[in-house]
Design a protein around this motif. Sequence first.
Motif, PDB file in Angstrom:
ATOM      1  N   LYS A  56       0.844  -1.194   0.000  1.00  0.00           N
ATOM      2  CA  LYS A  56       0.000   0.000   0.000  1.00  0.00           C
ATOM      3  C   LYS A  56       0.880   1.246   0.000  1.00  0.00           C
TER       4      LYS A  56
ATOM      5  N   LYS B 104       2.084   4.821   1.035  1.00  0.00           N
ATOM      6  CA  LYS B 104       1.924   5.569   2.273  1.00  0.00           C
ATOM      7  C   LYS B 104       1.671   7.041   1.997  1.00  0.00           C
ATOM      8  N   GLN B 105       2.502   7.635   1.118  1.00  0.00           N
ATOM      9  CA  GLN B 105       2.327   9.048   0.813  1.00  0.00           C
ATOM     10  C   GLN B 105       2.869   9.372  -0.572  1.00  0.00           C
TER      11      GLN B 105
ATOM     12  N   TYR C  46       6.033   3.615  -0.316  1.00  0.00           N
ATOM     13  CA  TYR C  46       5.186   2.484   0.046  1.00  0.00           C
ATOM     14  C   TYR C  46       5.458   2.037   1.483  1.00  0.00           C
ATOM     15  N   GLU C  47       4.481   1.361   2.075  1.00  0.00           N
ATOM     16  CA  GLU C  47       4.598   0.940   3.458  1.00  0.00           C
ATOM     17  C   GLU C  47       5.727  -0.053   3.690  1.00  0.00           C
TER      18      GLU C  47
ATOM     19  N   THR D  23      -1.154  12.023   1.900  1.00  0.00           N
ATOM     20  CA  THR D  23      -1.131  10.627   2.331  1.00  0.00           C
ATOM     21  C   THR D  23      -2.343   9.884   1.782  1.00  0.00           C
TER      22      THR D  23
END
Length: 363
Positions: free
Chosen positions: A201, A203-204, A230-231, A346
Motif C-alpha cells: 500500500k 503511504k504518501q 510504500y509501506e 497521504t
Amino acid sequence: MEKIKTAVIGAGMMGFSQIRNCFEPLEEYEIVAVCEVYEPNIRRISDYFRETGKPVRIYESYRELLEKEDFSLAAIVTPDYLHEELTVACIEAGKHVRLEKPMATTMEGLKAVLQAHEKRPDLVLQVGYELRYADAICKMRNNLAEIGSPKMIWCHEFRHPFLKKEGLIPDWIRKKAYSGGTLLEKNCHHFDLFNMVAKAKPKQVYASGDHTTEYADTDVLDSAFVTVEYENGIRASLSLCMFAPELKGQKHMHALEFGILGDKGRMELRDDELFVWDRESRGENHYTYLRNNFEAHSEDILPSLKDLAQCIREGKRPDTDVWTGLQSAMVAIAAEKSAAEHRIVTIAEMERAYGISYLPKEP
C-alpha cells in the motif's frame, strides 16, 4: 466456441483502432453494435462496417443500446469524463465491462464504480492497463527474482504533447474537469506498474509540477516529478515532460524508460528494449521486442483481450480488475492534489476524506 457478443461504446481514434486492430482480428469476439455520438466518427465507423459487409448496428444513445441490443460485453472507449457514468450503467444492465483507463476522473467516481461492481461481483470488469500485458513488461515481471528484492522503481516519460482530440468537447484531454489532470490521464498506467512491482500500500505521495511551457493556456500539467513511498519501504519516482521533441530515430533517446533496482541487480526498459544486470556475475542480458503495429497500443491490448475472454468464460478475475483501476487512479489523484497544494498527500487522508478504502476489506 461461441463468440462473446460485444458492443463498443466510443468510436473515436482509440475506439476505431481497437475495433479494427484488436476486437475484429480475435476469434473470441463478435462486435454486434457500436455506440457513438460524434457525427464524423459515426460516418467513419458506418462506412467501415458497410465495406466489411458486417451487420453491425450503430446507436447514438447508450441507453437505447442497453435497452435494445443483445450483447454480453461493453467495451468503453470514450473520453475519460464519461467512464463513471457508462460503466455504472453497463454493470447495472448486467454487462461485463472492458473499460479504458482511468476508471474515473474523481474519487467520487471511483467509489461509484466500485460500489456498482460490488453489487454484481459475477460480472467481469477489466480496466485497460495494457502496459501490464506488454511483452517486455511481462518479461520484467516474470524475471524479477533475478534482481532480488525491489528497492527503487522509476519511470521517465519525455514525450510530445497530447494529440488533438476531436469530439463534442474538442481537446477535452487538455481540460482538468474532463480528464482529471495529466498525472491521472497520462500516468495512471505508470502508477499501476509501480503498484504492481511494490506489492504494498502506498503511504504518501509528493508531486511538483506546472504548466508554463506547453499548456500555459490550460489547467493541466505539462511537466512534473512525483515520488511515491510504500509501506514496505519501496520508493518509486516518476519524471514527466509533455513538451519533449518527438522521437524520430534518435538512437540514444527514449520516450519511455522504466526501471527497477533490487538488492541483487537492476532492470531497465527503454521503450521496447529490456536490459537486466546481475550484481553477482556482473553480466548483462538484453532483449528487444520488435513491433509490427504501432497504432494505439494495439499489440499490448491484444493479449489483455485474450485474458478478458478467458475470465468471462471461466468466471475469473482479470489481472487489471476494479481494484487495480481504483488503486492506480487513487495514487494519480493524490499526485494531482499534491502538485496543486504543494504538500505531501497521504493515502490515509484520501481514504478518510472520501470514505473509500485503498485495499479490499477482509471477508
